[in-house]
Design an enzyme around this catalytic site. Structure first.
Site, PDB file in Angstrom:
ATOM      1  N   SER A 141       0.860  -1.183   0.000  1.00 38.63           N
ATOM      2  CA  SER A 141       0.000   0.000   0.000  1.00 38.63           C
ATOM      3  C   SER A 141       0.892   1.226   0.000  1.00 38.63           C
ATOM      4  CB  SER A 141      -0.886   0.010   1.244  1.00 38.63           C
ATOM      5  OG  SER A 141      -1.510   1.273   1.412  1.00 38.63           O
ATOM      6  N   TYR A 154      -2.324  -0.092  10.534  1.00 37.89           N
ATOM      7  CA  TYR A 154      -2.294  -0.561   9.140  1.00 37.89           C
ATOM      8  C   TYR A 154      -1.063  -0.018   8.429  1.00 37.89           C
ATOM      9  CZ  TYR A 154      -3.618  -0.999   4.212  1.00 37.89           C
ATOM     10  OH  TYR A 154      -3.623  -1.285   2.866  1.00 37.89           O
TER      11      TYR A 154
END
Length: 265
Positions: A141, A154
């Site tokens: 990501s 995250y």
């Protein structure tokens, strides 16, 4: 043996929906025999039937489950030409208030799951490398290059995944196993809500569908691209800003927040 050979086996984690499902579909179209993994066996079975592949129900946050699933795959397929570590888990909240159980789960799914799966399938990847080449794709990501406070756990787990991917590439240099890192921005997938800014007319321009990320995965394998940001603009600029102006970037990103009605993974 070419990357689109009908005899090559690809293993895709997190394939019950979103990026993993789109990637498995695209790989199957390009001649790969796909073994899809996720927790939801019913969805996997339907997908496997549709693309002519196989499925293994597996929770990548459980090391013993990963080892068992990988052993079953290797028993059927001693040579695996492609591993796509795609399984992901979103933990919203800053490190001040996030549930610590979510921090641990993020690390297990987003980072350790890929480490465990790669190690477990390494003999099969080496076998494919000896036959003409093999690939490991880690779907990370852009949050793995930018410290994003509203989803701190995250972001931190994705930082670890990016470091793992880059380090693995160096460790496997010269072995015939190529390692690729995919860094999507915000993607419209189940279980991954977007901060409020990306619901605006301008913000929606920077949100892509899972198919775009799937195309990036396949392109990276076929063209030998080591690290790909999807889409390049504006996310690559954000990563550069983080490196050059960390304090300013952190201040700007601290204002982002998720909508109250958003559901986590």
């Amino acid at each position: 043996m070419s990357a689109t050979s009908t005899h090559r086996v690809a293993v895709v984690t997190g394939a019950s929906s979103g990026i993993g499902e789109a990637t498995a579909r695209l790989l199957a179209e390009r001649g790969w025999h796909c073994v899809v993994l996720a927790r939801r066996a019913d969805r996997l079975d339907a997908l496997a039937r549709e693309i002519g592949g196989e499925h293994e129900a597996c929770d990548v946050s459980d090391r013993s489950a990963v080892d068992a699933a990988a052993a079953r795959i290797v028993e059927r397929h001693p040579s695996v030409g492609l591993l796509v570590n795609n399984a992901g888990f979103l933990a919203r909240g800053t490190f001040v208030d996030v549930d610590l159980a979510l921090v641990e789960q993020s690390v297990r799914v987003n980072y350790l799951g890929g480490v465990w799966m790669t190690r477990a399938l390494l003999p099969a990847l080496r076998a494919a490398a000896a036959e003409g080449g093999a690939h490991v794709v880690n779907v990370g990501s852009i949050g793995g290059t930018i410290a994003f406070a509203p989803a701190g756990a995250y972001s931190a787990s994705k930082h670890a995944q990016v470091a793992f991917s880059r380090s693995l590439r160096a460790a496997l240099h010269g072995t015939g196993i190529d390692v690729h890192t995919i860094l999507p921005g915000f993607v419209t997938t189940e279980g991954f809500p977007h901060p409020v800014v990306f619901r605006t007319r301008l913000g929606r321009r920077f949100v892509v569908g899972p198919e775009a990320t799937a195309r990036a995965v396949v392109s990276a394998v076929e063209r030998g691209r080591r690290e790909v940001v999807v889409p390049w603009f504006p996310y690559r600029l954000g990563a550069i800003a983080q490196a050059l102006f960390p304090t300013l970037t952190a201040r700007v990103l601290s204002s982002a927040e998720y909508p109250d009605d958003a559901e986590g993974a």
